[in-house]
Enzyme design. Structure first.
Site, PDB file in Angstrom:
ATOM      1  CG  ASP A  31      -1.904   1.087   1.289  1.00  0.00           C
ATOM      2  OD1 ASP A  31      -2.780   1.106   0.412  1.00  0.00           O
ATOM      3  OD2 ASP A  31      -1.819   1.920   2.213  1.00  0.00           O
ATOM      4  CD  GLU A  57      -2.301   2.454  -3.536  1.00  0.00           C
ATOM      5  OE1 GLU A  57      -3.414   2.930  -3.796  1.00  0.00           O
ATOM      6  OE2 GLU A  57      -1.884   2.297  -2.370  1.00  0.00           O
TER       7      GLU A  57
END
Length: 550
Positions: free
Chosen positions: A212, A280
């Site tokens: 993330d 990401e």
């Protein structure tokens, strides 16, 4: 805690399994509820893994299931090495690993390393005073002389990225919610603690990580102000257009050049296990450039994805060319992972206002792109964005910016398995978010009984990619556009495949390149090539052709 699975680095097999892989994202709260509490859980995933196996995907990515107060639904972690009871137990996670591996599916988990929950023991200790062992584990800063925040950094969730803490009489940094303080990666002990987290899950049997906000790990130690971004350069890919976060060029609060040093350490931990990571990259200006930086060579991350195809506007043929030209320029030696939908954006069936034929074309197209692929649960069913009322809203992001931005709940509503009850077979209890009534007729059971349904097309497109190494792992020539037709060639060893896509609802005629081509992909609705090499592409139609040897 239960005993970890007996997984060792020696069990690693194909370390390049990730290259060209198709990864299926599971949002566990909304996939399958196994105990009737209205919240999806790990045993629900175990129950549905045979269905996932029928799709032909290589891996699953499971969004966070760790201990958490759930203020950001698991992306605020309070214990990295345990399962939140709402999702089950570590034993249940072991069952996910075992079942998936028996079905030939790799398991990737979502590691949220840039920040924790304010309820994490590390932060509780860090905020107690300025002299404790973990006092430097988070990003703390003194106020300006007038008492205001240290600089102009903004939170993606709105407002300042700084929150005053009376215990230390300092501000702490939070790129997201106030309850999500940012870890200080400039502190060596923080990096070591997070590598311990990775080791815990690798030893438990995971095959990789989705990382993330991978470019948010480090900040500028001088805390310099971000410069303003001119209005004509603001891009709403990373944050909604109504968010002032888009008014800055984020060169100091993220994208730190030393971030790659930590990524090399993480890769070294993964390497003996044959594990892979997809990062990401949240940046509207430099997303592809950072993708290239973080995936270049054999000692950084295997894959990253940026936000180019998660944008609001449907990509045209020329837009695909523009993006891929930029990938070739800044990330030619790296590896992208492409996605059209995920748990943070409006589902692309709605976002791009796609007719059924367009959904099929885009499904085929993404399976022909160089890189790996992520598909999001329900995408294979063609689910549109669900209409969630404000009274049912759960997402703090949507609550903050309603109604101009309705948040992420519309793409997070429960998966629909059967059309014969209001919960769609997701739960025997009241779902944590209402099941979209507009989704019920698209349920898995309904599509299984319909040979022409989109679900079957996804299975065929994934199988087609797997059957042709040129598509899954091969190189490609320069992507080109001829009006609304996007075309390119993929190659691997002796296999060469020509791909053309009519990215519009208007028929187009097209001349095939010279060569002895045979039609393939008929099961995907691919067009026929005339004897003289003329190609007529109907609305949203594709052409796939294999070049004969010699």
């Amino acid at each position: 805690m239960t005993t970890a699975l007996a997984t060792t680095p020696e069990t690693a097999t194909d370390k390049d399994w990730w290259r060209g892989a198709v990864i299926y994202q599971i949002y566990p709260r909304s996939y399958q509820d196994s105990n009737g509490d209205g919240i999806g859980d790990l045993m629900g995933i175990v129950q549905r893994l045979p269905y996932i196996a029928t799709l032909g995907v290589d891996a699953i990515w499971i969004s966070p299931f760790f201990m958490s107060p759930m203020k950001d639904f698991g992306y605020d972690v309070s214990d990295y090495c345990d399962v939140d009871p709402m999702f089950g137990s570590l034993a249940d996670f072991d069952a996910v690993i075992e079942t998936a591996h028996q079905l030939g599916i790799k398991v990737m988990i979502d590691l949220v390393l840039s920040h924790t929950s304010e309820q994490h023991p590390w932060f509780i200790e860090s905020r107690a005073n300025k002299s404790n062992e973990k006092s430097n584990w988070y990003v703390w800063a003194d106020p300006k002389p007038d008492g205001t925040a240290p600089n102009n950094w903004l939170s993606i969730f709105g407002g300042s990225a700084w929150q005053w803490d009376a215990r230390r009489e300092q501000y702490y940094m939070h790129n997201f919610l106030v309850s999500q303080p940012d870890l200080n990666f400039h502190e060596p002990a923080v990096q070591e603690a997070l590598l311990d987290v990775a080791r815990f899950w690798l030893n438990r049997g995971v095959d990789g990580f989705r990382l993330d906000t991978i470019n948010f790990y480090m900040h500028d130690e001088q805390l310099r102000d971000n410069p303003a971004l001119p209005p004509d350069q603001r891009n709403a890919n990373t944050a909604p257009a109504v968010n002032p976060y888009n008014h800055q060029e984020h060169i100091y609060d993220k994208n730190h050049p030393k971030n790659v040093d930590f990524l090399r350490r993480l890769r070294a931990e993964m390497e003996p296990f044959g594990a892979a990571a997809v990062g990401e990259v949240g940046d509207s200006q430099r997303g592809l450039e950072i993708l290239g930086e973080y995936t270049r060579g054999d000692d950084l991350m295997q894959m990253c994805y940026a936000f180019e195809f998660l944008a609001a506007d449907a990509p045209t043929a020329s837009r695909f060319v523009e993006v891929m030209d930029e990938v070739d320029r800044v990330a030619g030696n790296g590896w992208a992972c492409w996605a059209f939908s995920n748990h943070d954006v409006v589902r692309h069936a709605t976002r791009w206002d796609l007719a059924p034929g367009a959904q099929r074309m885009f499904a085929t197209l993404i399976m022909c792109l160089r890189g790996s692929v992520c598909i999001y649960q329900g995408e294979e069913l063609g689910l549109p964005e669900a209409d969630v009322s404000f009274d049912d809203l759960q997402d703090p992001y949507g609550i903050e910016f309603w109604p101009e931005f309705k948040g992420r709940d519309g793409c997070r509503t429960p998966m629909v398995w059967t059309p014969d009850n209001q919960n769609g077979g997701f739960s025997d209890g009241k779902p944590w978010l209402p099941v979209g009534t507009e989704h019920l007729h698209l349920a898995v059971a309904a599509q299984e009984d319909s040979p022409g349904a989109l679900l079957h097309h996804y299975r065929k497109a994934i199988a087609f990619r797997r059957e042709h190494p040129a598509l899954s792992r091969g190189d490609n020539d320069k992507m080109r556009a001829n009006g609304d037709v996007l075309y390119f060639t993929r190659r691997d060893d002796d296999q060469e495949i020509f791909c053309a896509f009519n990215v519009s609802a208007t028929p187009s005629d097209f001349d095939m390149p010279a060569g002895n081509w045979s039609e393939i992909g008929g099961e995907l609705g691919a067009a026929h090539v005339s004897v003289d090499g003329k190609l007529h592409l109907g609305p949203w139609q594709v052409c796939l052709a294999l070049k004969a040897e010699g």
